[in-house]
Design a protein around this motif. Structure first.
Motif, PDB file in Angstrom:
ATOM      1  N   GLY A   1       0.784  -1.029  -0.206  1.00  0.00           N
ATOM      2  CA  GLY A   1       0.149  -0.066  -0.027  1.00  0.00           C
ATOM      3  C   GLY A   1       0.774   1.295  -0.065  1.00  0.00           C
ATOM      4  N   THR A   2       2.009   1.269   0.734  1.00  0.00           N
ATOM      5  CA  THR A   2       2.811   2.301   0.761  1.00  0.00           C
ATOM      6  C   THR A   2       3.263   2.595  -0.585  1.00  0.00           C
ATOM      7  OG1 THR A   2       3.449   1.948   3.194  1.00  0.00           O
ATOM      8  CG2 THR A   2       4.460   3.310   2.211  1.00  0.00           C
ATOM      9  N   GLY A   3       3.912   1.478  -1.161  1.00  0.00           N
ATOM     10  CA  GLY A   3       4.329   1.426  -2.559  1.00  0.00           C
ATOM     11  C   GLY A   3       3.480   2.212  -3.374  1.00  0.00           C
ATOM     12  N   ALA A   4       2.139   1.591  -3.231  1.00  0.00           N
ATOM     13  CA  ALA A   4       0.947   2.220  -4.211  1.00  0.00           C
ATOM     14  C   ALA A   4       0.810   3.729  -4.141  1.00  0.00           C
ATOM     15  CB  ALA A   4      -0.135   1.217  -4.093  1.00  0.00           C
ATOM     16  N   SER A   5       0.761   4.124  -2.714  1.00  0.00           N
ATOM     17  CA  SER A   5       0.527   5.394  -2.504  1.00  0.00           C
ATOM     18  C   SER A   5       1.717   6.227  -3.319  1.00  0.00           C
ATOM     19  CB  SER A   5       0.700   5.639  -1.034  1.00  0.00           C
ATOM     20  OG  SER A   5      -0.458   4.720  -0.210  1.00  0.00           O
ATOM     21  N   VAL A   6       2.948   5.606  -3.105  1.00  0.00           N
ATOM     22  CA  VAL A   6       3.966   6.602  -3.783  1.00  0.00           C
ATOM     23  C   VAL A   6       3.679   6.823  -5.372  1.00  0.00           C
ATOM     24  CG1 VAL A   6       6.378   6.719  -4.454  1.00  0.00           C
ATOM     25  CG2 VAL A   6       5.524   6.011  -1.952  1.00  0.00           C
ATOM     26  N   ILE A   7       3.368   5.640  -5.668  1.00  0.00           N
ATOM     27  CA  ILE A   7       2.999   5.643  -7.321  1.00  0.00           C
ATOM     28  C   ILE A   7       1.604   6.669  -7.627  1.00  0.00           C
ATOM     29  CG2 ILE A   7       2.165   4.477  -9.097  1.00  0.00           C
ATOM     30  CD1 ILE A   7       3.653   1.932  -7.943  1.00  0.00           C
TER      31      ILE A   7
ATOM     32  N   LEU B   1       2.273  13.879   0.463  1.00  0.00           N
ATOM     33  CA  LEU B   1       1.352  13.205  -0.233  1.00  0.00           C
ATOM     34  C   LEU B   1       1.176  11.762  -0.066  1.00  0.00           C
ATOM     35  CD1 LEU B   1       0.417  15.068  -3.624  1.00  0.00           C
ATOM     36  CD2 LEU B   1      -0.753  15.001  -1.526  1.00  0.00           C
ATOM     37  N   PRO B   2       2.556  10.918  -0.541  1.00  0.00           N
ATOM     38  CA  PRO B   2       2.768   9.556  -0.409  1.00  0.00           C
ATOM     39  C   PRO B   2       2.478   9.099   1.235  1.00  0.00           C
ATOM     40  CG  PRO B   2       4.419  10.385  -1.442  1.00  0.00           C
ATOM     41  CD  PRO B   2       3.784  11.736  -0.868  1.00  0.00           C
ATOM     42  N   SER B   3       3.104   9.928   2.227  1.00  0.00           N
ATOM     43  CA  SER B   3       2.951   9.371   3.355  1.00  0.00           C
ATOM     44  C   SER B   3       1.281   9.758   3.962  1.00  0.00           C
ATOM     45  CB  SER B   3       3.727  10.247   4.463  1.00  0.00           C
ATOM     46  OG  SER B   3       3.846  11.678   4.051  1.00  0.00           O
ATOM     47  N   SER B   4       0.503  10.674   3.618  1.00  0.00           N
ATOM     48  CA  SER B   4      -0.816  10.827   3.881  1.00  0.00           C
ATOM     49  C   SER B   4      -1.466   9.577   3.118  1.00  0.00           C
ATOM     50  CB  SER B   4      -1.311  12.216   2.990  1.00  0.00           C
ATOM     51  OG  SER B   4      -2.858  12.107   3.036  1.00  0.00           O
ATOM     52  N   PHE B   5      -1.352   9.344   1.947  1.00  0.00           N
ATOM     53  CA  PHE B   5      -2.191   8.223   1.304  1.00  0.00           C
ATOM     54  C   PHE B   5      -1.862   6.760   2.098  1.00  0.00           C
ATOM     55  CE2 PHE B   5      -1.993  10.645  -2.831  1.00  0.00           C
ATOM     56  CZ  PHE B   5      -2.900  11.332  -2.522  1.00  0.00           C
TER      57      PHE B   5
ATOM     58  N   ILE C   1      -2.369  15.000   7.604  1.00  0.00           N
ATOM     59  CA  ILE C   1      -0.828  15.048   6.993  1.00  0.00           C
ATOM     60  C   ILE C   1      -1.390  15.880   5.585  1.00  0.00           C
ATOM     61  CG2 ILE C   1       0.915  13.874   5.886  1.00  0.00           C
ATOM     62  CD1 ILE C   1       0.347  11.669   7.924  1.00  0.00           C
ATOM     63  N   MET C   2      -2.422  15.289   4.946  1.00  0.00           N
ATOM     64  CA  MET C   2      -2.695  15.970   3.758  1.00  0.00           C
ATOM     65  C   MET C   2      -3.111  17.429   3.877  1.00  0.00           C
ATOM     66  SD  MET C   2      -4.755  14.402   0.446  1.00  0.00           S
ATOM     67  CE  MET C   2      -5.089  15.690  -1.085  1.00  0.00           C
TER      68      MET C   2
END
Lengths: 215, 632, 303, 477
Positions: free
Chosen positions: A102-108, A127-131, A163-164
């Motif tokens: 999920g973290t990887g997908a968030s980055v993408i 953004l990635p950490s928020s997602f 965070i967002m």
């Protein structure tokens, strides 16, 4: 303070994974409390100039997310006499694996969204950490049996959204931000009451056993 | 036109008055007054008068309501008003002091009148559905019976599906206001097909007729009478309106096929019914089929440039609308009297009622002869026109339609001689039938009026044909009155001859047999015959029933006694409509089962529920992102 | 003037000839069975005797019991007026008259059946049911058969299509004419309760159709019934003869017609003598076969 | 004045907590509703100036929604005193206070023109309803409220998330925005499109959870089944309207974002709408619990509204009208169902036969309500569904056919349940229950409104709806 920004975000991400991997409820709540404190610090770190309102929001965030709510949850945990079990519906390792994916997908996903030029380079991780945090919250909500754990999941979900909000300092209004925080507190307070009722009625806080209403 | 509006107002106002004052009296008087007000106007329109449409400014989305009375509307308004008043009078005697059904009855009549007057799709649909709801309320009047509830539900669902089709057709045909004036511009075959299905439900077109027998059997008799006589015909009215909107459609073949199927299947299902009102209801299916045959022939003739045939078909079909309305109304009212007297709708429990209620029996015999389209009564003249038209058409398909019609005719005769013979003649088959007595004047009177009409109808046929001419003109066929008259003449002479000869012969023979003595019926040597030994309704129909295709038969489950020491025997007859039994119910059951299988998605697990929310978000984001990526 | 005389002649034949057919049939059957048989005029004597008798009427019955025979007789007479007796068409011809014929006979059947049910007798109910059932099967055969001829000739009145134009049909569409004739013969046998459909002389009520319906009619009523039945037989026989013998014009036509009637009666007698009554459950198949024959006849015409 | 609409109920709610008499508390609900309705009528007719830097103002959409909310609440509130009188054994302090507070928080949604403030309105409404659902204090109602809280909170959290997406759409395209709807609509063409599209997805799921669109509808049957009927009526008629109001704001922004930009939002609405209708239809068939059936009916109608919005044009008009009809239709159904439930003591169809004999007025209302909510003329829903179908037939025949089939299926399911509940039972055998006037009058009034809307749609309402439609479609202020 902005040089603290990225390390704080990374710690939030790590705390996410810790929550997914932890087997003791107490440590899960503790991790969420730490995350709350990190958020408060992030609020300060995100601003170039520290003003009264920023401090107020940060303090409220730390107070609510880092102190009051975890306290409430600890109290609920004691009331319902849970010692440690997190009781995931799926194993801890798979949870971690999904969390990592999920973290990887968030980055993408965050890469597909355009970002303003004026945006701080240091804010790139927001953004990635928020997602990722939102996803982690959802994952906890979906895979943990205990009602209290689900509340923690909800808390983490809210953390991710918070965070967002940090990335949007130009647009957000503090009044609203404080309103949001208060709402969150009331929500969790009400949930706590309900958990208490649930324990009295069902002598369990296993949310998975609350399934008499169905088709 | 203003008189029609007044009638409409009177009907609705009297319904409300009856509800508020809790007496049926105002409703009954309202129905009678409405008929007095509007009937002259309707006749005037058929006689050639032209009334301007009434336009009332109204709220959105209509902007205005347009009501009109053209010949087509007037043609159907006449039986509605006349029979509505008759049935209301009967209803007053039938359901004493019940105000709700009386009020609903007037709402039903008012809604039907509004259907006829409506000149745009929205008012039409509002009135159409109001008509369904009012009749639903009347059908389920006796909702303590499970089968009545079922009948009501089937009726409701069928009507609703029908309305959905009509609505689609209208939406395809019309603009935003659904004004009829615009409809002709967008005529498409799809819209016409949808309209045929939608109106076919109401008109009792096979295989959409399944609600009809249930509802007619469940409803109080005067309501069944009005439904059979007028409500069903409004389905035909809708079809005719559609024809005027969408002329470019193979109406002839479609209506002829539907009509032939309806006539044959309707009567094939009618003749073995045990419930007298169900038998009458199925006969309505048959007659709706006959009307469609006539109209289909008319359309065929018009399309093939054979005006004489078109005239015969249209005149026959439309005349049959009137004839059937009168005769079926008579039959239902008379049957209502029987049911009232014998306390059952079951033919097997009747018998010998003719001797106990002679006046009603005469009405029923008359109605039976008339509905079988035998000379010299009612429906013969109209069917005759259709026959002559078909014969003149003289193509092979039309000739087979003739054969179908003739077969249906023979079966109709069997059906109604059975009803009469089993219910009225012989010995009573039950205590209740033995103790039955003639109902009061309120129940017999309306039937007598209708019987007189049924006798007069064939002789008034030439007049009626002149009234039909403007209707036919509206459907795009120039009615050649002379041709129709020429075809009609032999039927009239024949009717006269049968009346004259029959009465003379009857009187003469009765004179001859005046010297007589009474002796019990010859029992072929058996000395102790009992009423139970009489041929039953089931056995009377058995021979022909056995010959029906299996799909149309009643399903019999029998475990006959066997072996030396037989176990208890069992016989169960499934009297549901064969289409319901074999098609609709299994289909619905299967669908319901499929849907039940979906229930596992909601097992009460909160986790799963939240998972659905998460999945919705993630999936949505993925799709939107991919889409944006694709676009850029 | 000639027309009036011809019409009067036809009326006379319609009124007088039918019982003679019954006499001929009875005599033929008797001869084949090796008996002398009753006189040819015996049916007339029977009817006359019955009309003079008293009536015995069941108290169960109503006015329909009397109306049955009365309407059957009137209907038979009207039917006879519609068929082209002898030469030069029927007494009353119009477009679609054969449909009217079917309906008039239907009316007769309606009242005969009702009269049978009026008695409350189980046997009469049984006969009534059979009569009504078989009629439903005979009707399409009858109508289709005549439709085939009508279709071939292009005219829709009995007098027209059984008239001069018929000859061309025999030459043009002979096969379908044969089919129609066969079908109509079956209809004749069924409608008039002859063997193999029904046995008018049997003494077992369970096996009867028409006879059992009139069990309770005695005296004058039975006389009327018998006379009406005879006329009905005459009507069908006439149709068959006119179809089979397409000779028109002058005395020859008359002769052919009368001869044809006699041959028909004899043929019926022979059929009755050489065939056995069908099992009741096989009758529908027999009638359906006739329907198929006539339907085929319509289809075969490639017009 | 606008502030009064929100503050007044909240103040009264606080005061209610202090009132000692249960009876007085119960009557404070309709009293507040009456005053609120009067004030609403005033502001709807004579639109006041914006307040608090335009955070509170009454736009064309707000007028329709606010008027609807207040009227619907008034109808439902009239039912409260008799309901609470019948349940005198239960303490009603919290119930009454939350009930009144709900009016205030719901009123906030249509009049707040700020993204965040509106979200606060929705969230507080969610929290205020939780004690209402738990009024009966049964284990089942506890389970229901737990599910409601968690699913609802997750939904609302996503709504906030989506709001931030929307803010990002502005921020990341260098648009300086105040997050006021006026500004967002004005700047819509300049918003970042990928952000905007993602925002709508998240918002749709978030507010869709409150609306009850499938597959986020799962809390609905549980909650509507367990909550008191009047709460069910308020949730299905009021809360859903609020949530739709929020969604409409975002739809407006999407529409204003440029040619074809609204398509993403519309297609999503269509998909979720059709899915909702399908799920509702499937679950209504063979439904055993008539209050759960009403929940699915609510899902169905939400689906219809979503489809109307998805089709746009006449469909939007129809959707707005349907919003109004749905509120009153649900009031009829829930309140009548509540009466039947109380009289017959069961929510199961199998145990509740012949309601029309036991409680004739409620039974008849339930039956008529069936026709009203299934879109039979002459009731209002017919016209709104007609408008939506009109749009569907002008747009896509596939959608039109699907909508018709699903409507028919839903009718089959729903009618069979309602008829089983209402009809049947031998005459005279069951005792007729007393039906207090105030338990009959509110559903009757709602039905009268539906009938009136079906027969005659007044020009002022039509005008307001047209205005709101134009407002949504063109983004013009």
């Amino acid at each position: 303070m902005s040089h603290l920004f990225d390390p704080l975000l990374v710690s939030v991400l790590l705390l996410n994974l810790f929550v997914l991997g932890a087997s003791r409820l107490r440590s899960v709540i503790g991790a969420s409390a730490l995350q709350g404190v990190a958020l408060g610090l992030l609020t300060v770190a995100a601003h170039d100039h520290i003003t009264f309102t920023v401090t107020l929001v940060a303090l409220i965030a730390i107070g609510l997310k880092g102190v009051l709510i975890p306290k409430l949850l600890y109290k609920a945990m004691r009331d319902v006499a849970i010692v440690r079990d997190v009781e995931p519906l799926i194993g801890l390792i798979p949870s971690l694996a999904i969390g990592a994916v999920g973290t990887g997908a968030s980055v993408i996903f965050a890469r597909t969204l355009p970002v303003a030029d004026s945006y701080h380079a240091s804010l790139a991780l927001v953004l990635p950490s928020s997602f990722a945090t939102v996803l982690t919250g959802c994952l906890v909500l979906v895979t943990r049996r205990k009602a209290i754990t689900q509340v923690v999941g909800y808390l983490i979900l809210e953390n991710g959204i918070f965070i967002m909000g940090l990335g949007l300092i130009e647009a957000t209004t503090f009044l609203v931000e404080i309103g949001v925080l208060l709402d969150l507190f009331v929500a969790i307070f009400v949930m706590g009451i309900i958990i208490n009722h649930v324990r009295r009625e069902f002598e369990t806080t296993d949310a998975a056993e609350l399934s008499s209403l169905k088709e | 036109m203003i008189w029609c509006l007044a009638a409409l107002g009177v009907l609705f106002a009297s319904a409300i008055a009856a509800l508020i004052l809790r007496t049926h009296l105002y409703a009954t008087l309202g129905a009678l007054l409405a008929a007095l007000l509007a009937l002259p106007a309707a006749f005037a329109v058929l006689a050639g008068a032209h009334f301007a449409d009434v336009v009332v400014p109204w709220g959105q989305p209509l902007g205005e309501i347009r009501l009109g009375l053209d010949p087509l509307s007037a043609f159907f308004a006449i039986p509605l008003l006349a029979l509505g008043a008759t049935c209301a009078a009967y209803g007053a005697a039938y359901l004493r002091s019940r105000c709700v059904p009386a009020a609903l009855f007037n709402v039903l009549a008012g809604a039907m009148l509004l259907v006829l007057l409506a000149r745009d799709g929205i008012v039409f649909l509002v009135a159409w559905e109001l008509m369904t709801l009012a009749s639903y309320g009347l059908v389920t009047f006796d909702h303590a019976q499970p089968e009545v509830r079922r009948a009501g539900w089937v009726y409701l669902v069928a009507s609703h599906l029908g309305v959905a089709c009509i609505l689609s057709a209208f939406l395809l045909l019309g603009d935003s206001t659904l004004s009829f004036a615009d409809f002709a511009r967008h005529g498409t075959p799809v819209a016409a097909t949808l309209a045929v299905i939608g109106f076919g439900v109401k008109a009792g077109v096979v295989p959409l007729h399944v609600w009809l027998p249930e509802a007619h059997a469940a409803a109080p008799s005067h309501v069944s009478a009005l439904m059979s006589a007028v409500l069903i015909k409004l389905g035909i009215y809708g079809l005719l309106r559609t024809i005027s909107f969408v002329p470019a459609f193979p109406w002839g073949p479609v209506l002829l096929a539907l009509g032939s199927a309806g006539a044959l299947v309707g009567i094939a299902l009618a003749f073995y019914q045990r419930d007298i009102k169900r038998a009458l209801a199925y006969s309505t299916v048959e007659n709706a089929g006959i009307v469609l045959i006539g109209l289909g022939l008319g359309m065929w003739g018009a399309a093939h440039g054979r005006p004489a045939i078109a005239a015969l078909g249209l005149a026959g079909g439309l005349l049959h609308v009137w004839n059937h309305a009168v005769v079926k109304c008579l039959l239902f009212l008379a049957a209502g009297g029987l049911v009232h007297g014998a306390g059952t709708r079951d033919l097997e429990q009747m018998g010998g009622l003719g001797a106990r209620m002679p006046r009603l029996a005469r009405m029923l015999v008359l109605g039976g002869v008339a509905i079988a389209a035998l000379p010299p009564l009612g429906a013969f003249a109209s069917e005759w026109l259709i026959y002559v038209g078909l014969l003149h058409g003289n193509t092979q398909p039309l000739l087979f339609v003739v054969a179908a019609l003739a077969t249906a005719g023979a079966m109709a005769a069997l059906c109604f001689v059975r009803v009469i013979g089993i219910a009225l003649l012989g010995h009573p088959r039950s205590r209740a039938a033995a103790d039955a007595h003639e109902p009061g004047r309120g129940l017999v009177g309306p039937a007598v009026v209708l019987a007189a009409l049924a006798i007069a109808m064939p002789f008034a046929a030439p007049l009626a044909v002149r009234a039909i001419a403007p209707v036919a003109a509206q459907l795009g066929a120039d009615l050649d009155v002379a041709a129709v008259d020429e075809a009609l003449a032999p039927a009239l002479i024949l009717s006269g001859a049968v009346w004259l000869g029959g009465i003379l012969a009857f009187l003469a023979i009765r004179r001859v047999v005046r010297r007589r003595r009474a002796a019990e019926t010859w029992g072929c040597g058996y000395t102790a015959p009992s009423p139970r030994m009489q041929y039953t309704a089931a056995s009377f129909a058995e021979g022909l029933h056995r010959l029906l295709p299996r799909a149309l038969r009643a399903k019999v489950e029998a475990a006959p006694p066997a072996e030396l020491f037989p176990s208890p025997a069992r016989l169960a007859v499934d009297r549901r409509d064969p289409f319901t039994r074999a098609a609709y119910e299994p289909l619905l059951d299967r669908l319901a089962r499929r849907f039940s299988q979906l229930r596992w998605v909601q097992q009460g697990l909160l986790h799963i529920y939240i998972l659905y929310v998460v999945i919705a978000v993630v999936l949505g984001l993925v799709i939107v992102t991919l889409r944006d990526g694709w676009a850029s | 003037m000639g027309i009036v005389i011809a019409a009067l002649l036809k009326v006379a034949i319609i009124l007088a000839a039918p019982p003679l057919l019954l006499g001929v049939i009875a005599r033929v059957k008797a001869r084949i069975a090796g008996r002398v048989g009753p006189p040819l005029l015996q049916p007339y004597f029977d009817i006359a005797k019955l009309l003079r008798k008293d009536s015995v009427i069941s108290p169960t019955t109503s006015w329909l019991f009397v109306a049955g025979p009365a309407i059957a007789l009137v209907a038979a007479l009207i039917a006879a007026a519609l068929v082209p007796v002898g030469d030069g068409g029927a007494l009353w011809a119009f477009d679609g008259d054969f449909i009217a014929l079917a309906y008039v006979l239907g009316l007769a059947r309606f009242f005969t059946v009702a009269a049978a049910l009026d008695t409350g007798s189980s046997f009469e109910g049984m006969g009534a049911a059979r009569e009504a059932t078989f009629a439903c099967l005979a009707e399409p055969a009858f109508v289709l058969g005549l439709l085939a001829v009508a279709h071939a000739t292009g005219s829709v009145s009995l007098s027209a299509f059984l008239g001069p134009s018929l000859a061309s049909v025999w030459t043009g569409a002979g096969a379908s004419s044969v089919l129609v004739a066969g079908g109509l013969l079956v209809v004749l046998l069924a409608e008039n309760s002859r063997i193999p459909v029904d046995d008018p002389t049997t003494h077992l009520e369970l096996t009867m159709v028409h006879e059992v319906m009139v069990l309770d009619h005695g005296g004058p009523l039975l006389g009327v019934v018998l006379y009406g039945a005879a006329i009905k037989l005459f009507v069908f026989a006439t149709l068959l003869v006119k179809l089979a013998v397409p000779i028109h014009g002058g005395a020859l036509a008359w002769l052919a017609y009368l001869g044809g009637l006699a041959v028909a009666a004899i043929a019926i007698g022979v059929i009755e003598s050489v065939t056995a009554r069908l099992r009741m459950s096989h009758v529908p198949a027999f009638l359906l076969a006739a329907t198929l024959l006539c339907g085929l006849a319509v289809v075969l015409q490639a017009r | 004045m606008l502030f009064f609409l929100v503050a007044f109920p909240l103040v009264v709610a606080g005061a209610t907590m202090l009132v000692p008499s249960a009876r007085v508390r119960a009557w404070m609900v309709p009293a507040t509703a009456l005053i609120h309705a009067a004030a609403t009528a005033w502001v709807v007719i004579d639109v006041p100036a914006p307040m608090f830097e335009s955070w509170l103002q009454l736009g064309p959409l707000g007028r329709v929604i606010l008027g609807l909310l207040s009227a619907h609440y008034l109808v439902c509130s009239l039912y409260v005193p008799t309901y609470l009188a019948a349940r005198a054994e239960r303490p009603n302090r919290v119930f009454c206070a939350c009930m009144i507070a709900l009016l205030g928080t719901m009123s906030l949604v249509p009049i707040s023109h700020h993204l965040g403030l509106m979200w606060v309105g929705i969230e507080t409404s969610t929290l205020a309803t939780a004690p209402l659902i738990y009024f009966n204090k049964t284990p089942r109602s506890l389970e229901a409220v737990w599910k409601y809280l968690l699913i609802g909170s997750v939904g609302v959290a996503f709504a906030l998330f989506g709001s931030f997406f929307l803010a990002s759409a502005a921020v990341h395209n260098g648009v300086d925005t105040s997050l006021l709807f006026e500004d967002l609509v004005r700047d819509a063409p300049r918003l970042s499109k990928p952000w905007l599209h993602s925002a709508f997805v998240v918002l749709l799921v978030g507010y869709g959870t409150k609306i009850g669109l499938a597959p986020m509808h799962t809390w609905k049957p549980d909650v509507y089944g367990e909550a008191p009927s009047v709460v069910g009526a308020l949730l299905s008629g009021g809360m859903t309207t609020c949530a739709f109001c929020a969604l409409l704001r975002f739809l407006q922004i999407s529409n204003a974002a440029g040619e074809g930009e609204g398509d993403v939002a519309r297609d999503l609405l269509l998909v979720f709408g059709l899915l909702s209708m399908a799920v509702a239809a499937a679950f209504m068939i063979l439904q055993r619990d008539y209050k759960r059936m009403l929940a699915y009916s609510s899902v169905e109608h939400m689906g219809i509204i979503a489809i109307g919005l998805g089709l746009g044009g006449v469909g939007t008009y129809g959707a707005l009208l349907h919003l109004i009809n749905n509120s009153f239709g649900k009031a009829v159904m829930f309140l009548a169902a509540g009466n039947i439930h109380r009289a017959c003591g069961s929510r199961l169809v199998t145990d509740t036969i012949g309601a029309i004999r036991r409680v004739p007025a409620s039974g008849a209302l339930f039956l008529l309500g069936l026709f009203a909510v299934t879109g039979s003329p002459p009731f209002g829903m017919f016209l709104s569904e007609l408008a939506i179908l009109r749009a569907a037939f002008d747009g896509s025949y596939v959608v039109a056919a699907l909508v018709l089939v699903l409507l028919a299926t839903a009718f089959v399911g729903m009618s069979s349940v309602v008829i089983k509940v209402v009809h049947g039972g031998p005459a005279g055998e069951v005792a007729r229950e007393r039906e207090p006037f105030l338990s009959i009058a509110p559903p009757l009034a709602a039905l009268a409104v539906l009938l009136a809307l079906g027969i005659y749609l007044p020009d002022w309402l039509h005008g307001s709806l047209e205005l709101a439609t134009g407002f949504l479609e063109k983004g013009a202020l």
